[in-house]
Structure formats: structure tokens, C-alpha cells
Scaffold this motif. Structure first.
Motif, mmCIF file in Angstrom:
data_model
loop_
_atom_site.group_PDB
_atom_site.id
_atom_site.type_symbol
_atom_site.label_atom_id
_atom_site.label_comp_id
_atom_site.label_asym_id
_atom_site.label_seq_id
_atom_site.Cartn_x
_atom_site.Cartn_y
_atom_site.Cartn_z
ATOM 1 N N SER A 84 0.898 -1.406 0.044
ATOM 2 C CA SER A 84 0.240 -0.041 -0.089
ATOM 3 C C SER A 84 0.581 1.122 -0.135
ATOM 4 O O SER A 84 0.096 2.029 -0.307
ATOM 5 C CB SER A 84 -1.001 -0.179 1.842
ATOM 6 O OG SER A 84 -0.568 0.094 2.447
ATOM 7 N N SER A 85 1.800 1.578 0.023
ATOM 8 C CA SER A 85 3.254 1.860 -0.056
ATOM 9 C C SER A 85 3.105 3.719 -1.446
ATOM 10 O O SER A 85 2.750 2.609 -2.281
ATOM 11 C CB SER A 85 4.716 1.771 0.194
ATOM 12 O OG SER A 85 4.579 1.816 1.874
ATOM 13 N N LYS A 86 3.206 4.290 -1.151
ATOM 14 C CA LYS A 86 3.456 5.225 -2.581
ATOM 15 C C LYS A 86 4.576 5.036 -3.349
ATOM 16 O O LYS A 86 4.959 4.382 -2.162
ATOM 17 C CB LYS A 86 2.995 6.194 -2.171
ATOM 18 C CG LYS A 86 1.504 7.324 -1.941
ATOM 19 C CD LYS A 86 1.190 8.867 -1.968
ATOM 20 C CE LYS A 86 -0.105 8.084 -1.349
ATOM 21 N NZ LYS A 86 -0.050 10.214 -2.146
ATOM 22 N N PHE A 87 4.993 4.782 -4.449
ATOM 23 C CA PHE A 87 5.954 4.121 -4.945
ATOM 24 C C PHE A 87 6.296 5.591 -5.869
ATOM 25 O O PHE A 87 5.802 6.204 -6.798
ATOM 26 C CB PHE A 87 5.560 3.444 -6.170
ATOM 27 C CG PHE A 87 6.772 2.541 -6.372
ATOM 28 C CD1 PHE A 87 6.578 1.040 -5.992
ATOM 29 C CD2 PHE A 87 6.991 2.580 -7.798
ATOM 30 C CE1 PHE A 87 7.994 0.573 -6.416
ATOM 31 C CE2 PHE A 87 8.220 1.720 -7.932
ATOM 32 C CZ PHE A 87 8.792 1.108 -7.392
ATOM 33 N N PHE A 88 7.325 6.018 -5.624
ATOM 34 C CA PHE A 88 8.670 7.256 -5.766
ATOM 35 C C PHE A 88 10.136 6.582 -6.082
ATOM 36 O O PHE A 88 10.937 7.036 -5.394
ATOM 37 C CB PHE A 88 8.358 8.122 -4.302
ATOM 38 C CG PHE A 88 6.889 9.119 -4.187
ATOM 39 C CD1 PHE A 88 6.433 8.832 -3.759
ATOM 40 C CD2 PHE A 88 7.968 10.699 -4.791
ATOM 41 C CE1 PHE A 88 4.940 9.677 -3.951
ATOM 42 C CE2 PHE A 88 6.700 11.781 -4.486
ATOM 43 C CZ PHE A 88 5.367 11.293 -4.406
ATOM 44 N N ASN B 180 3.079 7.192 -8.345
ATOM 45 C CA ASN B 180 3.047 8.234 -7.593
ATOM 46 C C ASN B 180 3.316 9.162 -7.511
ATOM 47 O O ASN B 180 3.488 10.098 -7.550
ATOM 48 C CB ASN B 180 2.622 8.093 -6.159
ATOM 49 C CG ASN B 180 2.161 6.583 -6.044
ATOM 50 O OD1 ASN B 180 2.459 5.459 -5.299
ATOM 51 N ND2 ASN B 180 0.537 6.985 -6.229
ATOM 52 N N GLY B 181 4.975 9.544 -8.643
ATOM 53 C CA GLY B 181 5.667 10.142 -8.070
ATOM 54 C C GLY B 181 7.222 9.875 -8.524
ATOM 55 O O GLY B 181 7.593 8.760 -8.364
ATOM 56 N N PHE B 182 8.614 11.367 -8.485
ATOM 57 C CA PHE B 182 9.672 10.445 -9.283
ATOM 58 C C PHE B 182 10.162 11.883 -7.614
ATOM 59 O O PHE B 182 9.789 12.255 -7.156
ATOM 60 C CB PHE B 182 9.900 11.298 -10.806
ATOM 61 C CG PHE B 182 9.194 10.114 -11.327
ATOM 62 C CD1 PHE B 182 9.672 9.386 -12.039
ATOM 63 C CD2 PHE B 182 8.588 11.220 -11.667
ATOM 64 C CE1 PHE B 182 8.762 8.207 -12.546
ATOM 65 C CE2 PHE B 182 7.202 10.462 -12.719
ATOM 66 C CZ PHE B 182 7.473 9.292 -13.354
ATOM 67 N N CYS B 183 11.877 10.601 -7.508
ATOM 68 C CA CYS B 183 13.049 11.698 -6.644
ATOM 69 C C CYS B 183 13.998 11.635 -7.925
ATOM 70 O O CYS B 183 14.735 11.033 -8.914
ATOM 71 C CB CYS B 183 13.039 10.596 -6.316
ATOM 72 S SG CYS B 183 11.863 10.293 -4.438
ATOM 73 N N VAL B 184 14.672 13.169 -7.624
ATOM 74 C CA VAL B 184 15.833 13.388 -8.144
ATOM 75 C C VAL B 184 16.785 13.790 -7.568
ATOM 76 O O VAL B 184 15.763 14.514 -6.029
ATOM 77 C CB VAL B 184 15.130 14.043 -9.719
ATOM 78 C CG1 VAL B 184 14.341 13.384 -10.718
ATOM 79 C CG2 VAL B 184 14.695 15.675 -8.911
ATOM 80 N N ALA B 185 18.123 14.086 -7.714
ATOM 81 C CA ALA B 185 19.005 14.562 -6.785
ATOM 82 C C ALA B 185 19.190 16.016 -6.595
ATOM 83 O O ALA B 185 18.779 16.523 -5.132
ATOM 84 C CB ALA B 185 20.531 13.900 -7.519
ATOM 85 N N THR B 186 19.017 16.716 -7.602
ATOM 86 C CA THR B 186 19.160 18.619 -7.907
ATOM 87 C C THR B 186 17.405 18.663 -8.016
ATOM 88 O O THR B 186 16.821 18.452 -8.839
ATOM 89 C CB THR B 186 20.663 18.633 -8.762
ATOM 90 O OG1 THR B 186 19.914 18.735 -10.054
ATOM 91 C CG2 THR B 186 21.707 17.866 -8.442
#
Length: 364
Positions: free
Chosen positions: A36-40, A64-70
């Protein structure tokens, strides 16, 4: 005289083949694990060399979203996706913070300096999501256990959307660090602060299911790299295959040397092949006389010094070899994690080190 710019098909055989069906398979499998965790997923550094624009488009309706560094990565990605975007390093200065808010980018606050940027801002949208970073042992970014509670209390006055986050100092996860994270969660809950939690990377998500929390942030595993995973190792599929073909095949005599500085000498009459890939493409020089490639399901050693544009392969153990034969630098049958172990490299550095000179081909 008018010069017309025409699109010309060029046939340099060194390419990175990106298997989008394998990516789909991995995402589906990992989302089942995350429950059930959101997936980034983390797609920093050009999606670990796979192409951030193409990868984000492929995943747009699957995550659900994206992660980037900068901040730059985040703002550039905004033109490609409508999903949530998290800037993991957070704002570098006050103007950076304003741009992140303007582009509806979620960001991490990990230092007193960033807190200063935040609280000097006169107008702040209460719907803006802020992630606060708790340092549980990495000693890079984040607030200590003595600081994090006060920071959470202060920031919760600015936003209705607060996320407590951290990062395991070991790729495979750490149960001790998970315990420390839970202590902070318990304290924030007792103070009736409304927040969500995000802790795990690829290894933590799979090796320590209790670390999944509200939001998971898998990285390299979405591309089928399994070296940090204790289980599910057989399920994920490599997404990238780096391959090439020979541009020269020749016989040399015993005692002849190959490449710059002659660091390899033929121990007998030998057949060698030259591949059009070198450190200018991101293939590291410390694999000189160390690395291996795969041809016809058989490993063949790299010989001599890897140059900017080429490297040599010892083909003496092959009976039949031709210019049509495909050479796997790394990929499904010759994992990038194995290639990294031939010398002092990591799969992270190999994948993200690929230069723009290597053409990417996206296959369904």
C-alpha cells in the motif's frame, strides 16, 4: 550555396538497448512488494544512465511520483510529468527555493541553512509538501535525533504536508537505524504532529519490509540491478544491455604488444578484436587487462589499455568470429554488477558514467 541539415542514419555499433517491457515488469513486481506504500522511484543522474525523459514518460501512469537529486533535475523533469517530484538535495539558496515552489516541486530540508531560507520567505503555500531529513547514521545530510523534533514542530506550522524521511547508510538496510527512525515517529505522533514517513531505498524496501512506511523510494532495482537484494533476486530483469560489434579483427604474433604503453603482450599467436567503445563512452580505464565481455555466451578478456574510443579483446579461444557477432559489454546475460567486480567499480558508477556518445535504443 545553401547547406541543408539532413537527418543521417549513422551505424556506430556501440549502443545501449533499453528494454521497456523489462522496466514494466520490474515496476509491477516491486509495487506488489511495496503493497500500500506510495511509489516514488528515484530517477536521478539521467535515470541511472537510462534516459530520464523516456523513463519518466514510460512510468507516468504507473507511479505516484519521482525522486531526483538536484533542483535542476527536478525543474527539467516538470516539463515531462504531472506527477509529484521530490528534490532530494533541497534548495541551494533562497531563489532556488522560490523556483521549486513555483514549479510545484516537493523538496527536502536537511540543514539549518535551508531552514533560514524557508522562514525568511514571506509567502508560503500551506499545501506545499516539505520533507525533513533525519540523519540516522550516514552523517551527510539531515538533522540529529536532538534536532529533528524541534524542526518538525517548526515546519508543521508552515505546511499541512510534512514528510519525515531518512536514508539507510547501508544499501541493504539496517535494522538498528530502523529502530531509531521509529523512535522519532513515536515522538512526533505523541506531539500530535501530522506527518507521513519515508525511509527505504531499494535494499531496505525488499530486505526490511517494515521500513516501507507511507512512501518507498526504490532506485537501481527498478532497472533490474539486484546486487543489494537478499531475496527476489531471480525476479527482476535487467533493463539496459550495452553492446557493440567489432570494427577490426586481426591475427598478431607471439610477443607483440597491444594498445597504448603495451601493457599486454601476446603469449602466443593470437587473434584480437577491436571494439569501438572506450573511456570517452564511459567505460572505465581500470578495467584494462581486467574486464571481460560476452560473445556467443562465452566470456572473453579485455586486453591492453582501454583508450578513449576503443578497446581490444582476446579472441584466441573462439573458432569462428565475425563482424556480425554481437558483443555484450553488460546486460541480461552479463550483469553490470559482475562487470563492476572485475575492478574497483560499482554498478552505479558504470551506468551513470555512460556518455551521450552512446546511442540509446528503446525497445518494447
Amino acid at each position: 550555396m545553401q547547406i541543408l541539415h539532413q537527418k543521417i542514419k549513422l551505424n556506430r555499433p556501440t549502443v545501449a538497448e533499453i528494454n521497456l517491457k523489462a522496466l514494466d515488469f520490474n515496476i509491477k513486481k516491486l509495487k506488489e512488494i511495496a503493497k500500500s506504500s506510495k511509489f516514488f522511484p528515484v530517477i536521478k543522474a539521467n535515470a541511472y544512465g537510462h534516459g530520464i525523459k523516456e523513463i519518466s514518460k514510460r512510468l507516468e501512469n504507473k507511479v505516484n511520483g519521482f525522486c531526483v537529486a538536484t533542483s535542476e533535475e527536478a525543474i527539467n523533469l516538470r516539463s515531462t510529468t504531472k506527477k509529484s517530484i521530490l528534490d532530494l538535495e533541497g534548495p541551494y539558496d533562497s531563489s532556488d527555493l522560490i523556483e521549486l515552489i513555483k514549479n510545484k516541486i516537493e523538496f527536502v530540508i536537511h540543514s539549518e541553512r535551508q531552514l533560514d531560507f524557508l522562514f525568511k520567505l514571506k509567502k508560503f503555500p500551506s499545501a506545499q509538501t516539505i520533507w525533513i531529513k533525519f540523519d540516522i547514521g550516514m552523517n551527510r545530510l539531515g538533522f540529529s535525533s536532538d534536532e529533528i523534533i524541534q524542526v518538525a514542530e517548526e515546519i508543521s506550522k508552515k505546511t499541512n504536508n510534512l514528510v519525515l524521511m531518512s536514508h539507510f547508510s547501508h544499501y541493504q538496510g539496517s535494522s538498528n537505524q530502523l529502530v531509531n527512525f521509529k523512535k522519532v515517529e513515536k515522538k512526533l505522533t505523541s506531539l500530535k504532529i501530522n506527518f507521513k514517513s519515508s525511509l527505504c531505498n531499494s535494499g531496505g524496501m525488499i530486505n526490511l519490509p517494515d521500513s516501507q512506511k507511507n512512501i518507498v523510494r526504490p532506485g537501481l532495482c527498478i532497472f533490474g540491478i539486484k546486487s543489494n537484494l537478499k531475496k527476489y533476486n531471480d525476479d527482476l530483469k535487467p533493463v539496459m544491455t550495452l553492446k557493440s560489434k567489432f570494427i577490426s579483427i586481426k591475427d598478431i604474433s607471439k610477443g607483440e604488444k597491444v594498445g597504448y604503453e603495451g601493457i599486454w603482450t601476446a603469449p602466443k599467436k593470437s587473434k584480437i578484436g577491436i571494439l569501438p567503445i572506450g573511456f570517452g563512452d564511459g567505460y572505465p580505464t581500470n578495467l584494462s587487462n581486467q574486464g571481460k565481455v560476452k560473445i556467443k555466451n562465452k566470456l572473453a578478456p579485455i586486453i591492453g589499455k582501454i583508450s578513449m574510443d576503443m578497446m581490444a579483446i582476446d579472441l584466441s579461444s573462439f573458432r569462428d568470429i565475425s563482424y556480425k557477432d554481437e558483443v555484450i559489454i553488460w546486460g541480461e546475460s552479463h550483469g553490470v554488477d559482475k562487470v563492476a567486480k572485475y575492478a574497483d567499480n560499482t554498478e552505479y558508477s558504470l551506468l551513470t558514467g555512460l556518455s551521450n556518445r552512446v546511442k540509446k535504443i528503446y525497445k518494447l
